[in-house]
Enzyme design. Sequence first.
Site, mmCIF file in Angstrom:
data_model
loop_
_atom_site.group_PDB
_atom_site.id
_atom_site.type_symbol
_atom_site.label_atom_id
_atom_site.label_comp_id
_atom_site.label_asym_id
_atom_site.label_seq_id
_atom_site.Cartn_x
_atom_site.Cartn_y
_atom_site.Cartn_z
ATOM 1 C CG ASP A 72 38.352 50.704 38.684
ATOM 2 O OD1 ASP A 72 39.381 50.165 39.129
ATOM 3 O OD2 ASP A 72 37.496 50.084 38.028
ATOM 4 C CG ASP A 74 38.889 48.842 43.780
ATOM 5 O OD1 ASP A 74 37.909 49.517 43.423
ATOM 6 O OD2 ASP A 74 39.319 47.864 43.149
ATOM 7 C CG ASP A 154 44.273 37.833 42.092
ATOM 8 O OD1 ASP A 154 44.847 38.820 42.582
ATOM 9 O OD2 ASP A 154 43.491 37.914 41.123
HETATM 10 P P1 ATP Z 1 41.796 45.675 36.660
HETATM 11 O O1 ATP Z 1 42.610 46.897 36.474
HETATM 12 O O2 ATP Z 1 41.818 44.790 35.486
HETATM 13 O O3 ATP Z 1 40.424 45.932 37.215
HETATM 14 P P2 ATP Z 1 42.280 44.701 39.303
HETATM 15 O O4 ATP Z 1 43.523 44.183 39.930
HETATM 16 O O5 ATP Z 1 41.695 45.945 39.872
HETATM 17 O O6 ATP Z 1 42.580 44.853 37.762
HETATM 18 P P3 ATP Z 1 39.769 43.446 39.857
HETATM 19 O O7 ATP Z 1 39.152 42.287 39.164
HETATM 20 O O8 ATP Z 1 39.119 44.771 39.765
HETATM 21 O O9 ATP Z 1 41.262 43.513 39.324
HETATM 22 O O10 ATP Z 1 39.947 43.050 41.383
HETATM 23 C C1 ATP Z 1 40.405 43.946 42.381
HETATM 24 C C2 ATP Z 1 41.346 43.244 43.352
HETATM 25 O O11 ATP Z 1 40.622 42.217 44.058
HETATM 26 C C3 ATP Z 1 42.505 42.530 42.678
HETATM 27 O O12 ATP Z 1 43.604 43.397 42.540
HETATM 28 C C4 ATP Z 1 42.792 41.397 43.630
HETATM 29 O O13 ATP Z 1 43.600 41.867 44.689
HETATM 30 C C5 ATP Z 1 41.431 41.063 44.213
HETATM 31 N N1 ATP Z 1 40.767 39.960 43.503
HETATM 32 C C6 ATP Z 1 39.864 40.048 42.508
HETATM 33 N N2 ATP Z 1 39.441 38.853 42.096
HETATM 34 C C7 ATP Z 1 40.081 37.939 42.860
HETATM 35 C C8 ATP Z 1 40.058 36.520 42.942
HETATM 36 N N3 ATP Z 1 39.299 35.790 42.120
HETATM 37 N N4 ATP Z 1 40.852 35.933 43.866
HETATM 38 C C9 ATP Z 1 41.607 36.675 44.701
HETATM 39 N N5 ATP Z 1 41.682 38.005 44.663
HETATM 40 C C10 ATP Z 1 40.924 38.646 43.769
HETATM 41 MG MG MG Z 2 39.762 46.819 39.290
#
Ligand code: ATP
Ligand code: MG
Length: 454
Positions: A72, A74, A154
């Site tokens: 997805d 963002d 993170d």
């Molecule tokens: P995935 O492809 O698994 O969804 P993602 O990186 O998009 O990986 P998400 O959980 O969707 O992970 O979170 C989106 C973004 O928000 C992350 O890339 C990170 O930058 C930020 N983020 C999410 N959770 C946290 C957290 N607990 N602490 C700090 N930043 C976070």
């Molecule tokens: Mg994500």
Amino acid sequence: MIRRLLDKVFGRKPRANAQGAQILPLDAHGIRRSQLDDCALKVCETLTQAGYKGYVVGGAVRDLLLGKTPKDFDVATDATPEQVRKLFRRSRIIGRRFQIVHVMCGRETIEVTTFRANGQKELEEEDERPTDEHGRLLSDNVFGSMADDAARRDFTINALYYDPAREEVHDYFGGVADCRKRVLRMIGDPETRYREDPVRMLRAARFAAKLDFHIDEATRRPIATLAPLLANIPRARIFDEALKLLMSGHALRGVHQLRAEGLHHGMLPLLDTILDDPAGERFITAALKNTDARIQSDRPSSPAFLFGTLLWPQVVKHWRALEAAGEKPQPALFQAMDTVLDAQRSQLAIPRRYDGMMKEIWALQPRFEQRGGQRPYRLLEHPRFRAAYDFMLLRAEAGEVPAELGEWWTRFQVADADERAAMLIADNGPKPRRKRRRRKTGEAAAGEVPVADA
Ligand code: ATP
Ligand code: MG
């Protein structure tokens, strides 16, 4: 204008913005605008045309950099949620603690988030953000600059911002280099960041497994001591994170990573018991491999099936114990199912909506061993046959039931009427009713609900 002309003549060079980010041109990262989905592109364009910033951020940029297809997209912006909502007809504000906007185009939804500060400034002076006694942030709902937004993320690889108009990546913490080196590195001081939000430890294990990255030593070190902080996290949030790890397509590696970091007590406490027993370990390994293969080839995979497999070794254990204590096989199985579901509720909080399907799959297992009369035909008609059959194949793979049983059912499904009739194994089914009634004791007749040795 002059800059663009110079860029054209000399090629773009990385440069820094006012807030210290490296701005990397196309040839330094290789992500083309055409690789974004139309919806994300449109959202960024609309935002910039209205005078705001609009960047694709987080997992999508990281995945594109690694040559993977993002699941997805963002978008991050300096427009407030209210301003974003006004720009898109099909959009709505969601969330209370920190509002984000969902913009719908077609069947897709793009999550648009306003740059958020983690109070980085206060952190340097005097940190007055509310925390619990372990340092966990209780709220972080302050808008901020793009640099603030990057700092509250993170890992370095998750703090990359892609500008589709210029095909540039804004990199605040060396995330592009870490991607190349395949290193997972926490932004800021790892211990503080884990204390702010212990779930980041689980995320470290998840990303390391999913991306096959090495966890940087300084990022890894505090986990061993801080893992118990997960006990203070709401169970529902732990469950969400567990589900992400298990449905990532790399569950097997993820589970081993959790164990290696000592995080499984906080996330999947049931792993302790399962993996200590060789039969349980064989079964779970088969189940996770199977789920990973399904997800990697875009076949559907249901959380209920998956949690059904994770809990099964415990169900079998209780089932056998009850039988050994003199309970009949079928009631023993049902009692074991309830015991296990009750026990896990306090630990992992698997939502009750999965109970029905898990129980159906489990309860059908003994019926695969009844291969006489009408029984196999009736089982084929059962709405959960497919899931229960897949489940039984895993048991066969783990040596819990004979491989021959799995092969028999695989053939029976595709056989024609005559072949099916010839395949029936009459003696293996329960005795007919009449005979059962005549029995004096409550003891189960051999083969009544035939059960293979675990
Ligand atoms: P995935 O492809 O698994 O969804 P993602 O990186 O998009 O990986 P998400 O959980 O969707 O992970 O979170 C989106 C973004 O928000 C992350 O890339 C990170 O930058 C930020 N983020 C999410 N959770 C946290 C957290 N607990 N602490 C700090 N930043 C976070
Ligand atoms: Mg994500």
